[in-house]
Motif scaffolding. Structure first.
Motif, PDB file in Angstrom:
ATOM      1  N   GLN A  94      66.843  59.611  69.130  1.00 57.55           N
ATOM      2  CA  GLN A  94      65.382  59.573  68.707  1.00 57.55           C
ATOM      3  C   GLN A  94      64.589  58.456  69.248  1.00 57.55           C
ATOM      4  N   LEU A  95      65.453  57.199  69.643  1.00 62.16           N
ATOM      5  CA  LEU A  95      64.579  56.216  69.943  1.00 62.16           C
ATOM      6  C   LEU A  95      64.374  56.377  71.512  1.00 62.16           C
ATOM      7  N   ILE A  96      65.065  57.256  72.365  1.00 68.27           N
ATOM      8  CA  ILE A  96      64.806  57.260  73.739  1.00 68.27           C
ATOM      9  C   ILE A  96      63.950  58.623  73.827  1.00 68.27           C
ATOM     10  N   GLY A  97      63.880  59.444  72.849  1.00 69.79           N
ATOM     11  CA  GLY A  97      63.178  60.635  72.992  1.00 69.79           C
ATOM     12  C   GLY A  97      63.632  61.744  73.864  1.00 69.79           C
ATOM     13  N   GLU A  98      64.999  61.696  74.133  1.00 70.94           N
ATOM     14  CA  GLU A  98      65.665  62.602  75.086  1.00 70.94           C
ATOM     15  C   GLU A  98      66.965  62.965  74.326  1.00 70.94           C
ATOM     16  N   ARG A  99      67.537  64.040  74.699  1.00 65.43           N
ATOM     17  CA  ARG A  99      69.050  64.448  74.132  1.00 65.43           C
ATOM     18  C   ARG A  99      70.010  63.845  75.255  1.00 65.43           C
ATOM     19  N   LEU A 100      70.124  62.640  75.217  1.00 68.36           N
ATOM     20  CA  LEU A 100      71.153  61.690  75.936  1.00 68.36           C
ATOM     21  C   LEU A 100      72.688  61.899  75.386  1.00 68.36           C
ATOM     22  N   SER A 101      72.751  61.688  74.150  1.00 68.99           N
ATOM     23  CA  SER A 101      73.763  61.839  73.630  1.00 68.99           C
ATOM     24  C   SER A 101      74.172  63.188  72.909  1.00 68.99           C
ATOM     25  N   ILE A 102      75.204  63.650  73.023  1.00 67.13           N
ATOM     26  CA  ILE A 102      75.340  64.780  72.480  1.00 67.13           C
ATOM     27  C   ILE A 102      75.718  64.485  70.819  1.00 67.13           C
ATOM     28  N   ILE A 103      75.243  65.428  69.908  1.00 68.32           N
ATOM     29  CA  ILE A 103      75.412  65.486  68.650  1.00 68.32           C
ATOM     30  C   ILE A 103      75.991  66.605  67.970  1.00 68.32           C
ATOM     31  N   THR A 104      77.241  66.534  67.189  1.00 68.66           N
ATOM     32  CA  THR A 104      77.657  67.821  66.358  1.00 68.66           C
ATOM     33  C   THR A 104      77.770  67.019  65.170  1.00 68.66           C
ATOM     34  N   PRO A 105      77.934  67.970  63.967  1.00 71.81           N
ATOM     35  CA  PRO A 105      78.429  67.514  62.697  1.00 71.81           C
ATOM     36  C   PRO A 105      80.161  67.088  62.626  1.00 71.81           C
ATOM     37  N   LYS A 106      80.751  67.218  63.632  1.00 73.15           N
ATOM     38  CA  LYS A 106      82.020  66.814  63.757  1.00 73.15           C
ATOM     39  C   LYS A 106      82.088  65.346  64.169  1.00 73.15           C
ATOM     40  N   ALA A 107      83.148  64.701  63.421  1.00 71.73           N
ATOM     41  CA  ALA A 107      83.525  63.542  63.898  1.00 71.73           C
ATOM     42  C   ALA A 107      83.928  63.014  64.928  1.00 71.73           C
ATOM     43  N   GLN A 108      83.897  62.083  65.602  1.00 70.16           N
ATOM     44  CA  GLN A 108      84.363  61.717  66.940  1.00 70.16           C
ATOM     45  C   GLN A 108      84.031  62.527  68.146  1.00 70.16           C
ATOM     46  N   THR A 109      82.557  62.957  67.959  1.00 70.95           N
ATOM     47  CA  THR A 109      81.906  63.471  69.064  1.00 70.95           C
ATOM     48  C   THR A 109      81.777  62.633  70.364  1.00 70.95           C
ATOM     49  N   THR A 110      81.250  61.593  69.889  1.00 66.73           N
ATOM     50  CA  THR A 110      80.960  60.482  71.364  1.00 66.73           C
ATOM     51  C   THR A 110      82.177  59.814  71.538  1.00 66.73           C
ATOM     52  N   ARG A 111      82.706  59.889  73.013  1.00 69.08           N
ATOM     53  CA  ARG A 111      83.699  59.239  73.485  1.00 69.08           C
ATOM     54  C   ARG A 111      83.569  58.212  74.420  1.00 69.08           C
ATOM     55  N   HIS A 112      82.444  57.899  74.722  1.00 69.54           N
ATOM     56  CA  HIS A 112      82.004  57.031  75.833  1.00 69.54           C
ATOM     57  C   HIS A 112      80.934  55.884  75.321  1.00 69.54           C
ATOM     58  N   ARG A 113      80.797  54.715  76.069  1.00 71.75           N
ATOM     59  CA  ARG A 113      79.636  54.027  75.662  1.00 71.75           C
ATOM     60  C   ARG A 113      78.434  54.560  76.565  1.00 71.75           C
ATOM     61  N   ILE A 114      77.301  54.787  75.948  1.00 75.57           N
ATOM     62  CA  ILE A 114      76.355  55.559  76.872  1.00 75.57           C
ATOM     63  C   ILE A 114      74.967  54.578  76.577  1.00 75.57           C
ATOM     64  N   LEU A 115      74.395  54.248  77.775  1.00 77.53           N
ATOM     65  CA  LEU A 115      73.441  53.559  77.782  1.00 77.53           C
ATOM     66  C   LEU A 115      72.095  54.203  77.863  1.00 77.53           C
ATOM     67  N   GLY A 116      71.300  53.792  76.696  1.00 73.05           N
ATOM     68  CA  GLY A 116      69.865  54.436  76.941  1.00 73.05           C
ATOM     69  C   GLY A 116      68.698  53.282  77.031  1.00 73.05           C
ATOM     70  N   ILE A 117      67.979  53.713  78.219  1.00 72.44           N
ATOM     71  CA  ILE A 117      66.866  52.374  78.408  1.00 72.44           C
ATOM     72  C   ILE A 117      65.650  52.870  78.087  1.00 72.44           C
ATOM     73  N   LEU A 118      65.064  51.763  77.251  1.00 76.35           N
ATOM     74  CA  LEU A 118      63.779  51.907  77.155  1.00 76.35           C
ATOM     75  C   LEU A 118      62.777  50.800  77.806  1.00 76.35           C
ATOM     76  N   ASN A 119      61.703  51.374  78.476  1.00 76.07           N
ATOM     77  CA  ASN A 119      61.289  50.387  79.503  1.00 76.07           C
ATOM     78  C   ASN A 119      59.707  50.293  78.883  1.00 76.07           C
TER      79      ASN A 119
END
Ligand SMILES: Nc1nc2c(ncn2[C@@H]2O[C@H](COP(=O)(O)OP(=O)(O)OP(=O)(O)O)[C@@H](O)[C@H]2O)c(=O)[nH]1
Ligand SMILES: [Mg+2]
Length: 293
Positions: free
Chosen positions: A24-49
Motif C-alpha cells: 500500500q505504501l509503495i503503491g506496487e505489488r512488491l511483496s506477495i500476499i496470501t491468506p496463508k501464514a508464512q508467505t514472506t520468507r525474505h526481507r524485502i526493501l521497498g523504497i519511497l523517494n
C-alpha cells in the motif's frame, strides 16, 4: 535543502498484514500476499523517494518459533530488521493474539517505534479500546494507530507521519530505486504466490522456486523456473492429473508476471525433488537464506 532518510522496518506475527501495508505504501505489488501464514520468507526493501526524503521500508517474514533451518534464516532477517531500524513499525493483527516474545523484543529495541493495530475493520470500537488498554502499559509514550491496511488506508497521511520520524541523512540508495531485489527474485515470488494460493496443507511450505533462466527480449521475457519440493508424493500433487495442477498454477503465474513486468511472458516450469531442502544449509544458501548462527 536538508534531506531525511532512514530504515523503517515492519515486523509482526505471520499473517498480520505486513506485506499488505508495505505494498500500500509503495503503491506496487512488491511483496506477495496470501491468506496463508508464512508467505514472506525474505526481507524485502521497498523504497519511497521524494525530493527531500528517502524512506527505506522493510517487509519481513512473520515472527515465529523456528522449527527447521529455513525458519532460522527467516528469523535472522527479522532480528536484523529489529536491530538496524531507525523506526520499527510493530504491526499487530487485531483479530489475533499478541506474541509475547516479539512484543518484548520490540519493547527493548533501541530505536523509535510505532505501534500499528491492523485489521480494525474486523473489530468493534469496544474491541479496539480493549487493545489500546492492553498495549498502552506495554509501550508507554509510543505512538499508537489503529488501521486497516486493506480498507480505506490513508496512504498520504501515513507517509507524512513516517517522514516526520526520519533522521536527517543523505539517501542510502539511488533516488530512482524501488527495491534492493533483482527482477528474478520477483519472478520467483510471483510463482510461489500462486503455489500458496492453489495448494493446501504442507505443499506451499515444501516448495521453493528458483529461476534458472530470465531472458529479456524486445517483445517478450522468457522465464524458466524450477519448483523444488521435498518428496515424490508432493511432486505428484503439484503436477496433478495429466499435468492440470501445474498448468493452472503456471497460467495464473504468467498472467501475474505479465502485469508485473508489463510485457509478454513465456514461462516454463519444472518440478524437482530435493529431499529436505528446508534443512539443507547448502541449498538454503543458494536460495538466499543465509543462516545467522
Ligand atoms: N480484514 C483485513 N484483512 C487484512 C488486512 N490487512 C491484511 N489483510 C489480509 O491478511 C492476510 C495476510 O496478509 P499479508 O499482508 O500477506 O500478511 P503478512 O504479515 O505479510 O504475512 P506473512 O508474510 O505470512 O508473515 C491477507 O489475506 C490479507 O488480505 C486488513 O486491514 N483487514
Ligand atoms: Mg508477508
Amino acid at each position: 535543502m536538508s534531506h531525511k532518510a532512514g530504515f523503517i522496518n515492519i515486523v509482526g506475527k505471520p499473517n498480520a498484514g505486513k506485506s499488505t501495508l508495505m505494498n500500500q505504501l509503495i503503491g506496487e505489488r512488491l511483496s506477495i500476499i496470501t491468506p496463508k501464514a508464512q508467505t514472506t520468507r525474505h526481507r524485502i526493501l521497498g523504497i519511497l523517494n521524494g525530493d527531500d526524503y528517502q524512506i527505506v521500508l522493510s517487509d519481513t517474514p512473520g515472527y515465529l518459533d523456528p522449527a527447521y533451518p529455513l525458519h532460522h534464516a527467516m528469523m535472522g532477517f527479522v532480528k536484523e530488521a529489529i536491530e538496524d531500524a531507525d523506526v520499527l513499525l510493530y504491526l499487530i493483527d487485531a483479530s489475533d493474539s499478541l506474541n509475547e516474545d516479539l512484543t518484548a523484543r520490540v519493547a527493548k529495541a533501541d530505536c523509535k517505534k510505532i505501534i500499528l493495530l491492523n485489521k480494525v475493520d474486523t473489530q468493534t470500537p469496544e474491541q479496539v479500546q480493549a487493545w489500546m488498554e492492553k498495549l498502552n502499559p506495554l509501550f508507554p509514550e509510543v505512538p499508537f494507530y489503529a488501521i486497516s491496511a486493506l480498507h480505506n488506508f490513508n496512504k498520504d497521511s501515513f507517509i507524512d507521519l513516517l517522514k516526520a520520524e526520519l533522521p536527517e541523512h543523505p539517501a542510502f540508495y539511488d533516488k530512482d530505486a524501488l527495491t534492493d531485489k533483482p527482477e528474478r527474485f520477483f519472478a520467483s515470488e510471483i510463482i510461489r504466490e500462486k503455489i500458496f494460493l492453489h495448494y493446501d496443507k504442507e505443499i506451499p511450505y515444501s516448495c521453493e522456486v528458483a529461476i534458472i533462466e530470465f531472458k529479456e527480449e524486445p517483445k517478450i521475457i522468457r522465464i524458466s523456473a524450477e519448483i523444488m519440493v521435498e518428496r515424490d508424493s508432493q511432486k505428484g500433487i503439484l503436477i496433478g492429473h495429466k499435468g492440470a495442477g501445474l498448468k493452472k498454477t503456471g497460467t495464473a503465474a504468467r498472467f501475474e508476471l505479465e502485469k508485473f513486468f508489463g510485457k509478454k511472458i513465456f514461462l516454463e516450469t519444472f518440478v524437482k525433488v530435493k529431499p529436505n531442502w528446508r534443512s539443507d544449509q547448502r541449498l538454503l544458501n543458494q536460495f538466499g537464506y543465509q543462516n545467522p548462527s
